[in-house]
Each structure stands twice: as structure tokens, then as C-alpha cells.
Design a protein around this motif. Structure first.
Motif, PDB file in Angstrom:
ATOM      1  N   THR A 142       0.877  -1.204   0.025  1.00  0.00           N
ATOM      2  CA  THR A 142       0.009  -0.041   0.003  1.00  0.00           C
ATOM      3  C   THR A 142       0.788   1.304  -0.212  1.00  0.00           C
ATOM      4  O   THR A 142       0.632   2.223  -0.822  1.00  0.00           O
ATOM      5  CB  THR A 142      -0.896  -0.053   1.283  1.00  0.00           C
ATOM      6  OG1 THR A 142      -1.709  -1.150   1.045  1.00  0.00           O
ATOM      7  CG2 THR A 142      -1.758   1.294   1.413  1.00  0.00           C
ATOM      8  N   HIS A 143       1.945   1.290   0.791  1.00  0.00           N
ATOM      9  CA  HIS A 143       2.765   2.373   0.979  1.00  0.00           C
ATOM     10  C   HIS A 143       4.215   2.326   0.247  1.00  0.00           C
ATOM     11  O   HIS A 143       4.753   3.357   0.523  1.00  0.00           O
ATOM     12  CB  HIS A 143       2.822   2.792   2.572  1.00  0.00           C
ATOM     13  CG  HIS A 143       1.766   3.089   3.162  1.00  0.00           C
ATOM     14  ND1 HIS A 143       0.799   4.368   2.808  1.00  0.00           N
ATOM     15  CD2 HIS A 143       0.993   2.554   3.844  1.00  0.00           C
ATOM     16  CE1 HIS A 143      -0.366   4.400   3.388  1.00  0.00           C
ATOM     17  NE2 HIS A 143      -0.186   3.235   4.445  1.00  0.00           N
ATOM     18  N   PHE A 144       4.249   1.442  -0.677  1.00  0.00           N
ATOM     19  CA  PHE A 144       5.675   1.579  -1.204  1.00  0.00           C
ATOM     20  C   PHE A 144       5.450   1.016  -2.537  1.00  0.00           C
ATOM     21  O   PHE A 144       4.455   0.295  -3.158  1.00  0.00           O
ATOM     22  CB  PHE A 144       6.470   0.373  -0.579  1.00  0.00           C
ATOM     23  CG  PHE A 144       6.851   0.854   0.892  1.00  0.00           C
ATOM     24  CD1 PHE A 144       8.044   1.853   1.112  1.00  0.00           C
ATOM     25  CD2 PHE A 144       6.255   0.553   1.973  1.00  0.00           C
ATOM     26  CE1 PHE A 144       8.449   2.175   2.393  1.00  0.00           C
ATOM     27  CE2 PHE A 144       6.441   1.053   3.138  1.00  0.00           C
ATOM     28  CZ  PHE A 144       7.628   1.660   3.402  1.00  0.00           C
ATOM     29  N   MET A 145       6.353   1.411  -3.605  1.00  0.00           N
ATOM     30  CA  MET A 145       6.123   1.058  -5.005  1.00  0.00           C
ATOM     31  C   MET A 145       6.379  -0.475  -5.223  1.00  0.00           C
ATOM     32  O   MET A 145       7.170  -0.940  -4.448  1.00  0.00           O
ATOM     33  CB  MET A 145       7.392   1.693  -5.692  1.00  0.00           C
ATOM     34  CG  MET A 145       7.297   3.397  -5.661  1.00  0.00           C
ATOM     35  SD  MET A 145       8.353   4.221  -6.953  1.00  0.00           S
ATOM     36  CE  MET A 145       9.820   3.601  -6.379  1.00  0.00           C
TER      37      MET A 145
ATOM     38  N   ASP B 182      16.411   9.495   1.705  1.00  0.00           N
ATOM     39  CA  ASP B 182      16.267  10.726   1.194  1.00  0.00           C
ATOM     40  C   ASP B 182      14.968  11.026   0.945  1.00  0.00           C
ATOM     41  O   ASP B 182      14.155  11.291  -0.105  1.00  0.00           O
ATOM     42  CB  ASP B 182      16.664  10.147  -0.407  1.00  0.00           C
ATOM     43  CG  ASP B 182      17.025  11.542  -1.258  1.00  0.00           C
ATOM     44  OD1 ASP B 182      17.202  12.722  -0.689  1.00  0.00           O
ATOM     45  OD2 ASP B 182      17.030  11.255  -2.344  1.00  0.00           O
ATOM     46  N   PHE B 183      14.405  11.087   2.128  1.00  0.00           N
ATOM     47  CA  PHE B 183      12.885  11.132   2.539  1.00  0.00           C
ATOM     48  C   PHE B 183      12.593  12.649   2.256  1.00  0.00           C
ATOM     49  O   PHE B 183      11.767  13.119   3.497  1.00  0.00           O
ATOM     50  CB  PHE B 183      12.436  10.375   3.828  1.00  0.00           C
ATOM     51  CG  PHE B 183      11.078  10.194   3.843  1.00  0.00           C
ATOM     52  CD1 PHE B 183      10.518   9.067   3.070  1.00  0.00           C
ATOM     53  CD2 PHE B 183      10.104  10.755   4.535  1.00  0.00           C
ATOM     54  CE1 PHE B 183       8.988   8.628   3.258  1.00  0.00           C
ATOM     55  CE2 PHE B 183       8.881  10.513   4.869  1.00  0.00           C
ATOM     56  CZ  PHE B 183       8.348   9.307   3.972  1.00  0.00           C
ATOM     57  N   HIS B 184      12.680  13.422   1.230  1.00  0.00           N
ATOM     58  CA  HIS B 184      12.133  14.693   1.200  1.00  0.00           C
ATOM     59  C   HIS B 184      10.856  14.784   0.566  1.00  0.00           C
ATOM     60  O   HIS B 184      10.552  13.786  -0.012  1.00  0.00           O
ATOM     61  CB  HIS B 184      13.218  15.618   0.273  1.00  0.00           C
ATOM     62  CG  HIS B 184      13.610  14.981  -1.217  1.00  0.00           C
ATOM     63  ND1 HIS B 184      12.668  15.213  -2.156  1.00  0.00           N
ATOM     64  CD2 HIS B 184      14.702  14.340  -1.666  1.00  0.00           C
ATOM     65  CE1 HIS B 184      13.208  14.634  -3.170  1.00  0.00           C
ATOM     66  NE2 HIS B 184      14.661  14.119  -2.970  1.00  0.00           N
ATOM     67  N   PRO B 185      10.267  15.776   0.284  1.00  0.00           N
ATOM     68  CA  PRO B 185       8.834  15.987  -0.124  1.00  0.00           C
ATOM     69  C   PRO B 185       8.813  15.526  -1.595  1.00  0.00           C
ATOM     70  O   PRO B 185       7.583  14.969  -1.923  1.00  0.00           O
ATOM     71  CB  PRO B 185       8.435  17.364  -0.215  1.00  0.00           C
ATOM     72  CG  PRO B 185       9.178  17.805   1.064  1.00  0.00           C
ATOM     73  CD  PRO B 185      10.540  17.090   0.985  1.00  0.00           C
ATOM     74  N   GLY B 186       9.698  15.399  -2.196  1.00  0.00           N
ATOM     75  CA  GLY B 186       9.719  15.113  -3.750  1.00  0.00           C
ATOM     76  C   GLY B 186       9.856  13.556  -3.810  1.00  0.00           C
ATOM     77  O   GLY B 186       9.515  12.989  -4.844  1.00  0.00           O
ATOM     78  N   ASN B 187      10.179  12.878  -2.711  1.00  0.00           N
ATOM     79  CA  ASN B 187      10.057  11.590  -2.796  1.00  0.00           C
ATOM     80  C   ASN B 187       9.071  10.852  -1.934  1.00  0.00           C
ATOM     81  O   ASN B 187       9.014   9.714  -1.487  1.00  0.00           O
ATOM     82  CB  ASN B 187      11.690  10.716  -2.209  1.00  0.00           C
ATOM     83  CG  ASN B 187      12.283  10.926  -3.382  1.00  0.00           C
ATOM     84  OD1 ASN B 187      12.216  10.996  -4.564  1.00  0.00           O
ATOM     85  ND2 ASN B 187      13.836  10.959  -2.874  1.00  0.00           N
ATOM     86  N   ILE B 188       7.940  11.556  -1.534  1.00  0.00           N
ATOM     87  CA  ILE B 188       6.737  11.208  -1.006  1.00  0.00           C
ATOM     88  C   ILE B 188       5.742  11.394  -1.989  1.00  0.00           C
ATOM     89  O   ILE B 188       5.105  12.676  -2.276  1.00  0.00           O
ATOM     90  CB  ILE B 188       6.410  12.239   0.158  1.00  0.00           C
ATOM     91  CG1 ILE B 188       7.808  11.890   1.209  1.00  0.00           C
ATOM     92  CG2 ILE B 188       4.996  11.619   0.720  1.00  0.00           C
ATOM     93  CD1 ILE B 188       7.455  12.744   2.559  1.00  0.00           C
TER      94      ILE B 188
ATOM     95  N   ASP C  80      11.385   6.152  -4.723  1.00  0.00           N
ATOM     96  CA  ASP C  80      12.970   6.263  -4.685  1.00  0.00           C
ATOM     97  C   ASP C  80      13.761   5.643  -3.978  1.00  0.00           C
ATOM     98  O   ASP C  80      13.925   6.196  -2.764  1.00  0.00           O
ATOM     99  CB  ASP C  80      13.327   7.794  -5.223  1.00  0.00           C
ATOM    100  CG  ASP C  80      14.561   7.781  -5.630  1.00  0.00           C
ATOM    101  OD1 ASP C  80      15.259   7.133  -5.620  1.00  0.00           O
ATOM    102  OD2 ASP C  80      14.886   9.217  -5.893  1.00  0.00           O
ATOM    103  N   TYR C  81      14.048   4.349  -4.030  1.00  0.00           N
ATOM    104  CA  TYR C  81      14.760   3.557  -3.236  1.00  0.00           C
ATOM    105  C   TYR C  81      16.325   3.721  -3.609  1.00  0.00           C
ATOM    106  O   TYR C  81      16.911   2.741  -3.145  1.00  0.00           O
ATOM    107  CB  TYR C  81      14.223   2.324  -3.216  1.00  0.00           C
ATOM    108  CG  TYR C  81      12.763   2.289  -2.989  1.00  0.00           C
ATOM    109  CD1 TYR C  81      11.882   3.494  -2.169  1.00  0.00           C
ATOM    110  CD2 TYR C  81      11.763   1.360  -3.660  1.00  0.00           C
ATOM    111  CE1 TYR C  81      10.810   3.146  -2.044  1.00  0.00           C
ATOM    112  CE2 TYR C  81      10.355   1.420  -3.339  1.00  0.00           C
ATOM    113  CZ  TYR C  81       9.923   2.451  -2.569  1.00  0.00           C
ATOM    114  OH  TYR C  81       8.445   2.352  -2.273  1.00  0.00           O
TER     115      TYR C  81
END
Length: 267
Positions: free
Chosen positions: A62-65, A117-123, A151-152
Motif C-alpha cells: 500500500t505504501h511502497f512502490m 532521501d525522504f524529502h517531499p519530492g520522494n513522498i 525512489d529507493y
């Protein structure tokens, strides 16, 4: 339960427009003959990225690609519709979105991984007709979005306390241009001011504490902040009380999640 991968999809998709790029590669929009869209990444997949995709992302789809297919330096992932950088909802909706975000951070903590790398662009956000989502026994409105970490390329095995929460909060603007707090030249604060800020500082490295001191100055003493950092702009995504709690407890994402759930009715 692991998802069944649709192998060999790569040969049946057409690369379209560029979606973004970073040090780990370039991501394009891709589409197959049925009109299904994917995120096609050109760039080498790291060992930890593959392990993350085949364990954590499969365990919590649900929460990951989803990684559908990969070959040499090309990988085909599930695609989100937009990111946290691109939406501007009301405070109430944003609060519920942050509960989903901290649910993801709590999963990473539980499974001992760091996104790194948990910035807003990767949410990312996947649009949905699903009305409710259950988080820690509480049914919450989705407001039309399911949140996914994307983005992992920088993921690391092993939980680094506070790292991902810090990254989430540290994106600011200097002279209207997006940057990170660690790039900002820090102003030495007077001793009396430091004493008022110190109780809210998280345990951790000095550079993270220095950056958090800037965030706390903005929250607790906005006029002083504006005087010392006239070119700096910081967005408060959550109520002041929630921001103070999260900064102070950023090393424990599950704790922060429980706080947000408990105080949701006060927003």
C-alpha cells in the motif's frame, strides 16, 4: 503476501516524458499497450534497493512502490500520480496526509530500514476512490490519496534514528529557491535563546541539532528568526504543537505517529 511480478514488461512499454532525475538515475513515464502507466528508471539498481523492493515494498504494497521488472540498468516501477511538493491541501487534509507519512516512517523503523532521501519530492501520492484507510486501528479519510514512499536508490539496511524525519522537515527556501537546512550558514544564537530552545532538541549528531535549532527558532521566536535569517522561508506543514513534538521526538517515528493520531481532533 508478496505480489506476483509481471516479468518481461520492459519489452512491452514505451518510454515517454521525463519525470525527474537524481544521482541514482533518470525516471521516465512509460506506458504499455493497455494504457497502464509506469515509472521507468534508467540507472543501476543497488543491492540494497533490490532487497528493499523484494522485502519491505512487497510486504507493505500500500505504501511502497512495486518493482515489476528490471534488466541491466533499467527498472520498471509502479507510478504515483503526484508528490508532496505538488499538492497544497487545507491544514486538516494535510494533517491526515502526515499521519500516512508517519505510518510509513514507523514501518521503516519497525523493519530497521532507512529511506535516506525522504524529502517531499520522494513522498508520492496515488489517487484513489477508497474512502478510508486503517492506521494503528484508526480509520482515517484518504481525501482521495494513498501516500507512498518512492525512489529507493539511497535506502540503507539498518535504522538511523531521526534521519528520515529530519530530511522531511529540512527542505526550506532561501531567496525563494529550494534548498536544505544543512546548506544554510548558521547564525550563532545568544545563550539565553539557546536555553529556551534546548529542551526541544532531539538527541543526535550536532549538525542535525544545529539545523533543528533553526526550525525551533522559526517556531518559537518567529520575529527573531526573520531578523537573523531574512532570506530564509520555512513552511509549517503541521500545527506548532505537533511540529515541536515531532522535532523533539524525531528519533522515534512510531511515537510521533501515535501523537498525531491522538491529537487529530484538535486540528
Amino acid at each position: 503476501m508478496k505480489q506476483t511480478r509481471k516479468k518481461r514488461l520492459l519489452q512491452n512499454v514505451t518510454k515517454k516524458n521525463k519525470l525527474g532525475s537524481g544521482r541514482e538515475g533518470i525516471v521516465y513515464n512509460a506506458i504499455n499497450s493497455n494504457g497502464t502507466h509506469y515509472a521507468l528508471k534508467e540507472g543501476k539498481l543497488g543491492k540494497e534497493e533490490i532487497e528493499f523492493a523484494t522485502t519491505i515494498a512487497d510486504k507493505y504494497p500500500t505504501h511502497f512502490m512495486t518493482l515489476y521488472d528490471s534488466k541491466e540498468d533499467v527498472a520498471l516501477w509502479s507510478k504515483v500520480d503526484c508528490t508532496l511538493e505538488e499538492i497544497h491541501p487545507s491544514n486538516k487534509i494535510l494533517y491526515d496526509i502526515y499521519i500516512q507519512i508517519f505510518h510509513i516512517l514507523a514501518i521503516l523503523q519497525k523493519e530497521t530500514w532507512t529511506h535516506n532521501d525522504f524529502h517531499p519530492g520522494n513522498i508520492g501520492f496515488v489517487k484513489t476512490k477508497q474512502k478510508k484507510i486503517e492506521i494503528n486501528g484508526t480509520l482515517l479519510p484518504t481525501h482521495g490519496y494513498i501516500v507512498q514512499a518512492i525512489d529507493y536508490g539511497s535506502v540503507r539496511k539498518g535504522f538511523r534514528p531521526g534521519r528520515d524525519v529530519y530530511k522531511l522537515l529540512s527542505v526550506v527556501k532561501e531567496n525563494g529557491i529550494g534548498t536544505d537546512l544543512y546548506r544554510i550558514k548558521k547564525v550563532k544564537l545568544e545563550e539565553q535563546l539557546c536555553k529556551k530552545i534546548e529542551p526541544y532538541l532531539p538527541m543526535g549528531s550536532k549538525w542535525i541539532q544545529d539545523d533543528c535549532a533553526v526550525l525551533l527558532l522559526h517556531l518559537l521566536f518567529p520575529k527573531k528568526f526573520k531578523k537573523l535569517y531574512p532570506a530564509l522561508s520555512i513552511s509549517n506543514h503541521l500545527p506548532k504543537s505537533a511540529m515541536l513534538y515531532i522535532i523533539q521526538h524525531m528519533n522515534d517515528a512510531e511515537n510521533c505517529l501515535e501523537y498525531l493520531l491522538k491529537n487529530r481532533q484538535n486540528v
